[in-house]
Design an enzyme around this catalytic site. Structure first.
Site, short mmCIF file in Angstrom:
data_model
loop_
_atom_site.label_atom_id
_atom_site.label_comp_id
_atom_site.label_asym_id
_atom_site.label_seq_id
_atom_site.Cartn_x
_atom_site.Cartn_y
_atom_site.Cartn_z
N SER A 120 -31.01 -25.94 53.35
CA SER A 120 -30.15 -26.32 54.49
C SER A 120 -28.73 -25.78 54.39
CB SER A 120 -30.10 -27.85 54.60
OG SER A 120 -31.38 -28.39 54.84
N GLU B 183 0.79 -1.22 0.00
CA GLU B 183 0.00 0.00 0.00
C GLU B 183 0.83 1.28 0.00
OE1 GLU B 183 -3.05 0.48 -0.37
OE2 GLU B 183 -4.14 -1.34 0.16
#
Length: 696
Positions: free
Chosen positions: A360, A101
């Site tokens: 419990s 690029e």
């Protein structure tokens, strides 16, 4: 159309450009020539450039303890846009990007005059764009302003903005913007989002083929999408590879090998682990882009799979929640709020935080408090007999009574009458204060706490219970849990003594695991709330505490659901994901005594309720069989005899009534089989006597 034809067609589409783009390049070349002649005016023109925002909105990321991605959120319009720095990308990709690029990216000031003039000359000769003159900085300018690429005015604006950006940002900052904003097809923006979607991994290590594809995609992101047109994507990738070979970035052998790599044809889903907790973290601090949590990715993923499969074959509206923490420092290592975020049964509800009855599961705390208060000791006898607590008449889950039992056994069997008696002696308000010190945000249904809190008569969450058990595992010191890195509070208040906490853990570790494994490795307790609405299991080893909840999020009953049957097996499977073997439980603290009942001080040998009558000479005494006897009955009935007491008598074996309404002191109990048995006699006043025997 054959593959080669499709690739050629795709390439032809990409090369075709309107003629006005060639004019745009010529205009830009003219601008550069004019600017060179009027440098001062050009500088003023650049300085006056109005910059767009240089901080684009990014996907919010949830990171695990090691930095791995747990989950990310899309930005506006459902796009994935994830921040990325050059040092977080494979260097090969960066080398390819520069070579393809912008070869002079590190040297130009935003616009590359040589590239523009070359592109303009080629466009003039060919009548169309042959090569682009845009630098990476100009592409960033276009991406920041969402401007087009063809019109000469847009090209001029990009050049001006690129020159201004170079004066405001470093090269790495400009490159970071490109890596974050480059279009990659569909709703993917940036190299990181594309790498996760197409390769299922972070871009820190890429193959040459993967790096080339990521370089090629931004030029034509929709035409080259590998999930839509893998042939066009492959052709574009191979062109990048060929140019990289020509540029000397890779060698010919690497190019040939990369061309043979398969092209991804589908997108992989982005990670979505710990959906409930990550939503919670984002809501707590909505301004953060990155949240660093204490969760561990492998464990979280494994427990989510476990939760999804645990209830297969059961009602689809059942849900499950799991929570794992390190009780040494309070870090939450895994949090699963349901069997699946999108599953049936309100999977979106986070059941680690829902308020439910704990059944419990509070009993270990009450026993530890009783040990600290000097009310009982593990070998203290405590009565499991029908009792009226000022109008409150609890019963055991199985409806049976066992007479005098050691406190140790009462906790292991999760008997109700003994723990209610201890709660009465301690005072419910004292128990509630201990819960608050432990970090439990308990909710009372109304008014002052009563004795029923020991059996689940209040509301807590799974997170609360794991916090409570983390404190017991940490020697009775409150251990606040945290899920955000750096926010741990350290040890909290002392809830029980270290000795009492260890004694409770020692008792619970002696329970036989549901899979029949060895005792002594994990201290664990189950619970089932009233009406079978909630099934619980919690436990700890030397490092971790795990909590499991199973039920319906809407609170409707689950007939036949018990914590021991449903939740306990899941608890032990969760521990298996932590390590092949549980971490060894802590050694007893200094000063811990393990004494038999007859070695205890007289007041500790048998717990008596406050105000209960002292033993009298008329209380029943089991004369035969004697405690600890071994009898060879050869299948015959067992002869029993009671002395004293008020008839009629009730005879129980292992807590179950065998004979009732017996007025005689002698009786024969039906054939009992072989093995250990507890024989209990209860007289008309509720007084009892008990013996443990072995039958051959």
């Amino acid at each position: 159309m054959i593959r080669g034809d499709r690739s050629a067609a795709a390439g032809g589409r990409e090369k075709s450009r309107p003629r006005h783009r060639a004019l745009a390049l010529l205009a830009l070349a003219g601008l550069l020539w004019t600017g060179a002649l009027a440098r001062d005016r050009a500088e003023a023109w650049i300085e006056a450039t109005e910059l767009p925002t240089l901080a684009p909105q990014l996907s919010v990321e949830m990171r695990a303890a090691g930095g791995d991605l747990l989950r990310a959120y899309t930005v506006d319009e459902g796009r994935w846009r994830m921040g990325l720095r050059p040092d977080q990308v494979d260097p090969l990709y960066l080398a390819m990007l520069r070579a393809y690029e912008d070869r002079r990216f590190d040297r130009h000031a935003g616009v590359d005059p040589r590239a523009v003039l070359r592109a303009a000359w080629q466009a003039l000769r060919a009548g169309q764009v042959v090569s682009g003159g845009s630098t990476l900085t100009m592409q960033v300018a276009r991406l920041l302003e969402h401007s087009g690429t063809g019109h000469w005015a847009g090209k001029l604006r990009q050049a001006r903005l690129a020159l201004a950006l170079e004066r405001q940002l470093s090269k790495d900052q400009i490159l970071s913007l490109y890596l974050t904003l480059a279009p990659m097809g569909g709703n993917l923006e940036g190299v990181r989002a594309a790498s996760l979607a197409y390769f299922g991994k972070e871009p820190t290590r890429l193959t040459p083929a993967q790096a080339a594809l990521l370089v090629a995609l931004p030029q034509a992101p929709e035409a080259r999408r590998p999930d839509r047109d893998p042939w066009a994507a492959e052709a574009a990738r191979d062109r990048v590879l060929a140019r990289m070979t020509a540029a000397g970035v890779i060698d010919a052998e690497t190019e040939r090998a990369a061309q043979g790599d398969p092209m991804p044809r589908t997108r992989q889903p982005f990670p979505q682990l710990a959906a409930h907790l990550t939503d919670r973290a984002r809501a707590a601090q909505p301004d953060l882009t990155r949240h660093d949590l204490t969760l561990e990715v492998p464990l979280q993923a494994a427990l989510e799979r476990l939760a999804a499969s645990a209830l297969q074959g059961m009602q689809p509206d059942l849900s499950v929640a799991l929570l794992v923490a390190d009780h040494r420092d309070g870090r939450i290592l895994a949090s699963v709020g349901s069997r699946g975020f999108a599953a049936q049964g309100q999977g979106f509800v986070d059941m680690t935080r829902a308020t439910r009855s704990p059944g419990s599961t509070l009993k270990p705390l009450i026993y530890a408090m009783a040990f600290d208060a000097g009310l009982a000791y593990p070998e203290t006898l405590i009565d499991d007999v029908p009792t009226d607590f000022s109008g409150y008449r609890p019963v055991n889950f199985d409806g049976a009574f066992r007479g005098p039992v050691p406190v140790r056994e009462a906790l292991q069997l999760s008997l109700n009458l003994p723990v209610v008696a201890l709660t009465e002696a301690l005072g419910p308000a004292r128990v509630m204060a201990a819960l608050r010190r432990a970090g439990v945000a308990a909710e009372l249904p109304g008014g002052a706490p009563g004795l029923a809190i020991s059996l689940g008569g209040l509301g807590v969450s799974l997170e609360d219970l794991v916090t409570l058990y983390a404190g017991l595992a940490a020697g009775g010191t409150a251990r606040p849990l945290h899920w955000r890195q750096g926010e741990g509070e350290g040890p909290g208040a002392q809830v029980t003594s270290a000795v009492a906490a260890w004694q409770v853990g020692h008792i619970l570790a002696d329970l036989l695991p549901p899979d029949g494994g060895p005792r002594g490795r994990i201290a664990w307790k189950t619970g089932t709330s009233y009406g079978h609405r909630d099934a619980w299991a919690l436990g700890w080893d030397g490092a971790h505490v795990v909590g499991v909840w199973i039920g319906r999020p809407d609170g409707t009953p689950v007939p036949g659901a018990f914590g021991a049957d449903l939740a306990a097996p899941l608890l032990f499977r969760a521990f298996q994901h932590l390590a092949p073997e549980p971490t060894e439980l802590a050694a007893p603290p200094r000063g811990t005594l393990l004494l038999p009942n007859d070695a205890l001080p007289v007041p500790l040998r048998h717990f008596r309720r406050r105000g209960a009558a002292a033993p009298d000479a008329q209380a029943p005494r089991l004369a035969f069989p004697p405690d600890g006897a071994t009898l060879d009955l050869a299948g015959a009935s067992l002869p029993v005899r009671v002395e004293r007491g008020t008839p009629p008598f009730t005879w129980l074996v292992n807590g179950a009534p065998v004979l009732t309404g017996q007025r005689r002191a002698e009786a024969f109990l039906p054939r009992l089989g072989t093995g250990f048995a507890d024989v209990t006699v209860i007289d008309a006043t509720g007084r009892s006597s008990r013996a443990s025997i072995r039958l051959n």
